[in-house]
Design an enzyme around this catalytic site. Structure first.
Site, short mmCIF file in Angstrom:
data_model
loop_
_atom_site.label_atom_id
_atom_site.label_comp_id
_atom_site.label_asym_id
_atom_site.label_seq_id
_atom_site.Cartn_x
_atom_site.Cartn_y
_atom_site.Cartn_z
N HIS A 22 -18.94 -20.42 -25.12
CA HIS A 22 -19.28 -21.84 -24.97
C HIS A 22 -18.05 -22.76 -25.02
CE1 HIS A 22 -23.67 -20.98 -26.06
NE2 HIS A 22 -23.71 -21.63 -24.91
N ARG A 45 -35.55 -23.45 -23.94
CA ARG A 45 -34.88 -24.74 -23.82
C ARG A 45 -34.56 -24.96 -22.35
NH1 ARG A 45 -29.20 -24.57 -23.30
NH2 ARG A 45 -29.11 -26.67 -24.13
C1 HEM Z 1 -27.50 -16.68 -26.61
C2 HEM Z 1 -27.59 -16.98 -25.37
C3 HEM Z 1 -26.74 -17.97 -24.62
C4 HEM Z 1 -25.85 -17.66 -23.64
C5 HEM Z 1 -25.49 -16.26 -23.12
C6 HEM Z 1 -25.27 -18.91 -23.19
C7 HEM Z 1 -24.31 -18.98 -22.21
C8 HEM Z 1 -23.75 -20.16 -21.74
C9 HEM Z 1 -22.73 -20.22 -20.73
C10 HEM Z 1 -22.08 -19.01 -20.05
C11 HEM Z 1 -22.45 -21.52 -20.50
C12 HEM Z 1 -21.40 -22.06 -19.51
C13 HEM Z 1 -20.06 -22.22 -20.19
C14 HEM Z 1 -18.91 -22.43 -19.20
O1 HEM Z 1 -18.74 -23.55 -18.70
O2 HEM Z 1 -18.18 -21.48 -18.91
C15 HEM Z 1 -23.31 -22.29 -21.36
C16 HEM Z 1 -23.37 -23.66 -21.42
C17 HEM Z 1 -24.09 -24.38 -22.35
N1 HEM Z 1 -24.89 -23.84 -23.36
FE1 HEM Z 1 -25.32 -21.90 -23.65
N2 HEM Z 1 -25.80 -19.93 -23.90
C18 HEM Z 1 -26.70 -19.42 -24.79
C19 HEM Z 1 -27.48 -20.13 -25.67
C20 HEM Z 1 -27.41 -21.49 -25.84
C21 HEM Z 1 -28.20 -22.21 -26.79
C22 HEM Z 1 -29.24 -21.62 -27.73
C23 HEM Z 1 -27.87 -23.51 -26.67
C24 HEM Z 1 -28.48 -24.62 -27.51
C25 HEM Z 1 -28.00 -25.77 -27.77
C26 HEM Z 1 -26.85 -23.62 -25.62
C27 HEM Z 1 -26.25 -24.77 -25.16
C28 HEM Z 1 -25.41 -24.89 -24.07
C29 HEM Z 1 -24.96 -26.14 -23.50
C30 HEM Z 1 -25.33 -27.55 -23.99
C31 HEM Z 1 -24.14 -25.82 -22.41
C32 HEM Z 1 -23.50 -26.80 -21.41
C33 HEM Z 1 -24.43 -26.85 -20.22
C34 HEM Z 1 -24.18 -27.92 -19.16
O3 HEM Z 1 -23.84 -29.06 -19.46
O4 HEM Z 1 -24.40 -27.61 -17.96
N3 HEM Z 1 -26.60 -22.37 -25.15
N4 HEM Z 1 -24.09 -21.43 -22.12
#
Ligand code: HEM
Lengths: 355, 193
Positions: A201, A231
């Site tokens: 993240h 979510r």
């Molecule tokens: C456990 C499983 C999860 C995986 C594998 C995952 C994976 C990812 C990945 C790969 C990114 C993109 C990061 C980049 O720019 O390289 C991302 C973005 C993000 N994740 Fe997760 N995530 C998980 C769970 C969560 C959870 C539970 C939250 C709860 C708050 C969360 C919140 C976010 C947010 C806010 C972003 C930015 C998204 C955007 O603005 O487009 N993630 N996540």
């Protein structure tokens, strides 16, 4: 052994493309059930998680794994992407058991929730799986990899809409040690594999400072088998590209410069990720399902409440988020176009179209 | 930056074996380490190579009087030696890495792959801040990146260095800077020395 699809396109399953001529679109019924992610007129990151329980009939929440009119075309697009880049699907050696857990979860659930399309018969570990829309009839031995044409995660995720990653839990955090990722919003499984929750993240702006990832991880570590959570996340995509991978950014990045007020409604898509998380029974891993829905601006504004709201969200979004999501360069034109559909009337709380 | 590794200052810790890996200016950190507890020297094995900027302080390493010390011709050849030495290192061996980020990252990756606990590995950054960057497009790694943007040494695309680090690859992520507008490449700025 191989996995040959016989695509059963019909009145329901659309035959459409996510590349080249981009014939993807939503039927009027699909627009009505689009998972519009904004329950108010503004947006900021939060720990937005709720139980993944069955929701309204006809909505994307009716079933655990939503199968919609795009199913077959999406699976064909995944096969196309994997043929050109096998690194989009990887599993570290210790994750095979979690792959079987995932296969079991999907097969059992789909056979129960969509008996007209899927069936699963078991005789001990000898299983018989039928996927009618894709023309698959497979007998195999559960937990014996040699009886399937691919590893269990790859086998089942080639037949299931949505990206999947499998997280191993150790040292007080989660590690993304396996995944099938062909419909991603600009992140690389090949680069991220083996990272922990805070590492993968790292590029996200503002959320670390707000403590969102600390709280989200705490929440996830308590996730119980049988009580999945969900979510929303969202971004914007020019043209209906399911596969916006960093790997191929030089091929699709230029599309962002092709927007005009005339083609905006057709070319710009709100990309919504319905993310669901499951604790898996044998491996104790956590499955993360990232299901992407694409809605054209011109489709979404047919719902007056969504037109008004989308305009306000895009107009007022924090610039760091607009930059991270890749649409800062087009934000003014998007706002301008959407403003035609905002008469300034108040909007009701919640995301349902009719409320 | 969050996925960026954290570096400290090497401290002697009790252990039957002390494995010390250094490049370039890391030689000074090794000298500081053993000056805190010279008794570790007779249980130490040092692997050293010159830094990417040419700094070669092998003489000072050689003069320390460690139980074993070898000079390698480059980081890749040092890693071959390291792989062999690790086969004999008992669990509980103390591992000290110092010098450039590229050396420490790759050595740490190899040490951890053999199951050594993270807690038994210490790192201290010295010398060059040049980066090791993986091109997300062609997957090739460019060593000793000084500027942002820079041309990928494999596919030639112009890349900017994203603040995203993989310990598995021991590399930062490089992303094409003119994907949206071909040819719009801002002047290269020296960010890493
Ligand atoms: C456990 C499983 C999860 C995986 C594998 C995952 C994976 C990812 C990945 C790969 C990114 C993109 C990061 C980049 O720019 O390289 C991302 C973005 C993000 N994740 Fe997760 N995530 C998980 C769970 C969560 C959870 C539970 C939250 C709860 C708050 C969360 C919140 C976010 C947010 C806010 C972003 C930015 C998204 C955007 O603005 O487009 N993630 N996540």
């Amino acid at each position: 052994m191989s996995l040959d699809f016989k695509y059963g396109f019909d009145d329901f399953f659309r035959d459409e493309t996510y590349c080249d001529d981009f014939t993807y679109r939503n039927s009027p019924a699909a627009i009505r059930r689009f998972p519009f992610p904004f329950d108010r007129d503004d947006y900021m990151y939060s720990v937005n998680m709720e139980p993944h329980v069955a929701g309204r009939k006809g909505s994307v929440f009716e079933h655990t794994f939503d199968v919609d009119e795009h199913y077959l075309s999406e699976m064909r697009d995944r096969a196309r992407v994997l043929a050109s880049d096998p690194l989009r699907c990887q599993s570290l050696p210790h994750m095979t058991l979690a792959g079987w857990d995932l296969l079991e979860l999907i097969m059992e659930t789909k056979a129960r929730e969509y008996p007209q399309w899927f069936s699963l018969a078991k005789d001990g570990n000898r299983w018989h799986w039928i996927n009618r829309p894709l023309g698959i009839d497979q007998k195999f031995t559960f937990l014996d990899e040699s009886t399937l044409p691919y590893g269990p995660m790859e086998y089942i995720s080639r037949q299931t809409q949505g990206d999947f990653t499998l997280q191993d839990e150790r040292e007080g955090t989660l590690w993304v040690d396996a995944g099938m990722v062909t419909t991603q919003a600009d992140w690389s499984l090949d680069f991220n594999i083996g990272m922990n929750f805070h590492e993968w993240h790292a590029p996200v702006p503002l959320a670390h400072e707000k403590g969102i990832f600390d709280r989200a991880l705490k929440f996830l570590m308590k996730l119980q088998q049988g009580s999945p959570v969900r979510r929303y996340n969202w971004t914007m995509t020019v043209n209906p590209l399911l596969d916006t991978a960093p790997e191929t950014y030089p091929d699709w990045g230029h599309m962002r410069t092709a927007l005009t007020p005339k083609n905006m409604g057709h070319m710009m898509h709100l990309r919504v990720e319905l993310q669901t998380l499951y604790r898996l029974p044998r491996s104790n891993a956590i499955c993360f399902d990232i299901r992407a829905y694409l809605g054209k601006f011109e489709e979404l504004v047919t719902v007056p409440k969504w037109g008004r709201r989308l305009h306000r969200v895009v107009r007022d979004l924090h610039p760091d988020l607009a930059a991270y999501k890749g649409f800062l360069r087009n934000r003014d034109e998007m706002t301008q176009w959407l403003s035609q559909y905002d008469d300034g009337q108040p909007t009701s709380p919640g995301w349902w179209p009719e409320d | 930056m969050i996925s960026r590794p954290v570096y400290g200052v090497l401290e002697p810790r009790p252990g039957a074996v002390h494995l010390i890996v250094a490049d370039g200016e890391g030689a000074k950190a090794v000298a500081d380490l053993v000056s805190k507890d010279p008794s570790i020297l007779h249980k130490s094995h040092i692997l050293y190579t010159a830094g990417p900027n040419g700094t070669d302080q092998w003489d000072s390493i050689n003069a320390l009087g460690a139980k074993q010390a070898q000079k390698a011709a480059s980081i890749p050849t040092l890693l071959f030696r390291l792989a062999r030495v690790l086969q004999d290192a008992p669990m509980g061996a103390q591992v000290y890495l110092t010098g450039t980020e590229g050396l420490m990252g790759q050595a740490e990756r190899d040490v951890m792959a053999l199951g050594f606990p993270h807690a038994d590995i210490q790192k201290e950054h010295r010398g060059s801040t040049m980066r090791r960057v993986q091109c997300v497009h062609c997957k090739g790694i460019t060593e000793n990146v000084k500027t942002d943007p820079f041309p990928c040494s494999h596919c030639g695309l112009h890349l900017f260095v994203r603040d995203h680090y993989s310990r598995r690859l021991a590399a930062f992520q490089g992303v094409n800077i003119d994907a949206e507008e071909k040819g719009h490449i801002p002047p290269a700025v020296e960010r890493f020395k």
